[in-house]
Structures are given as C-alpha cells and as structure tokens.
Design a protein around this motif. Structure first.
Motif, PDB file in Angstrom:
ATOM      1  N   UNK A 151       5.450   7.723   4.010  1.00 28.43           N
ATOM      2  CA  UNK A 151       5.671   6.278   3.887  1.00 28.43           C
ATOM      3  C   UNK A 151       5.673   5.898   2.409  1.00 28.43           C
ATOM      4  N   UNK A 152       6.769   5.250   1.981  1.00 26.95           N
ATOM      5  CA  UNK A 152       6.846   4.835   0.578  1.00 26.95           C
ATOM      6  C   UNK A 152       5.873   3.699   0.307  1.00 26.95           C
ATOM      7  N   UNK A 153       5.940   2.642   1.123  1.00 28.64           N
ATOM      8  CA  UNK A 153       4.978   1.558   1.002  1.00 28.64           C
ATOM      9  C   UNK A 153       4.901   0.771   2.301  1.00 28.64           C
ATOM     10  N   UNK A 154       3.803   0.056   2.453  1.00 28.14           N
ATOM     11  CA  UNK A 154       3.515  -0.724   3.641  1.00 28.14           C
ATOM     12  C   UNK A 154       2.868  -2.030   3.221  1.00 28.14           C
ATOM     13  N   UNK A 155       3.194  -3.114   3.917  1.00 29.33           N
ATOM     14  CA  UNK A 155       2.496  -4.377   3.715  1.00 29.33           C
ATOM     15  C   UNK A 155       2.449  -5.119   5.037  1.00 29.33           C
ATOM     16  N   UNK A 206       0.877  -1.169   0.000  1.00 28.76           N
ATOM     17  CA  UNK A 206       0.000   0.000   0.000  1.00 28.76           C
ATOM     18  C   UNK A 206       0.914   1.218   0.000  1.00 28.76           C
ATOM     19  N   UNK A 207       0.699   2.147  -0.907  1.00 33.63           N
ATOM     20  CA  UNK A 207       1.519   3.351  -1.014  1.00 33.63           C
ATOM     21  C   UNK A 207       1.014   4.410  -0.046  1.00 33.63           C
ATOM     22  N   UNK A 208       1.939   5.034   0.683  1.00 33.72           N
ATOM     23  CA  UNK A 208       1.577   6.103   1.599  1.00 33.72           C
ATOM     24  C   UNK A 208       1.243   7.383   0.867  1.00 33.72           C
ATOM     25  N   UNK A 209       0.583   8.302   1.571  1.00 34.84           N
ATOM     26  CA  UNK A 209       0.192   9.570   0.948  1.00 34.84           C
ATOM     27  C   UNK A 209       1.253  10.658   1.107  1.00 34.84           C
ATOM     28  N   UNK A 210       2.241  10.464   2.024  1.00 37.81           N
ATOM     29  CA  UNK A 210       3.235  11.511   2.240  1.00 37.81           C
ATOM     30  C   UNK A 210       4.613  10.924   2.548  1.00 37.81           C
TER      31      UNK A 210
END
Length: 68
Positions: free
Chosen positions: A61-65, A55-59
């Motif tokens: 965070x580059x990505x999260x899983x 999941x791509x962050x809005x500001x």
C-alpha cells in the motif's frame, strides 16, 4: 478486491462513534498473488486528530487515509 499497481480503492464502513479516540486502530492486511502476505501493511490510529493524514504502507500500500 483485486487491484493492479497504481489503482485506488475506496470503501465505506460503519464505525461506532465510541471507537473513535478510544485507543482503537485501523489495520489493513495485504497479499499479492504468488508473493508474500503482509499482516498490518497499514496501522493507523482511529482518532479525529489523525483523520485525513496519509499513512504509508510497509509493503504493497502506497498510502492510506480515512475520513468520518
């Protein structure tokens, strides 16, 4: 936790199995010193279908899983 650009942060949490596939979300707020705070930088559905999908962050965070 304080991180610098490019760092990776990994953590483990206990989540009741009843919350999975029950309409709940994982929400991550972020902040950077002397810059703005971002409520819900990440919002990810807590489902078995979305597990492992980045999941791509809005500001900040580059990505999260996540995984179970």
């Amino acid at each position: 936790a304080s991180l610098k650009s490019g760092d990776t942060f990994t953590t483990r949490v206990s989540i009741d199995e009843a919350w999975i596939d029950a309409g709940y979300q994982i929400r991550i707020d972020t902040a950077v010193e002397r810059k703005r705070r971002v409520a819900a930088d990440i919002v990810a559905p807590l489902t078995t279908t979305d597990m492992g999908k980045p999941v791509t962050g809005t500001m900040y965070v580059k990505h999260f899983s996540y995984a179970f």
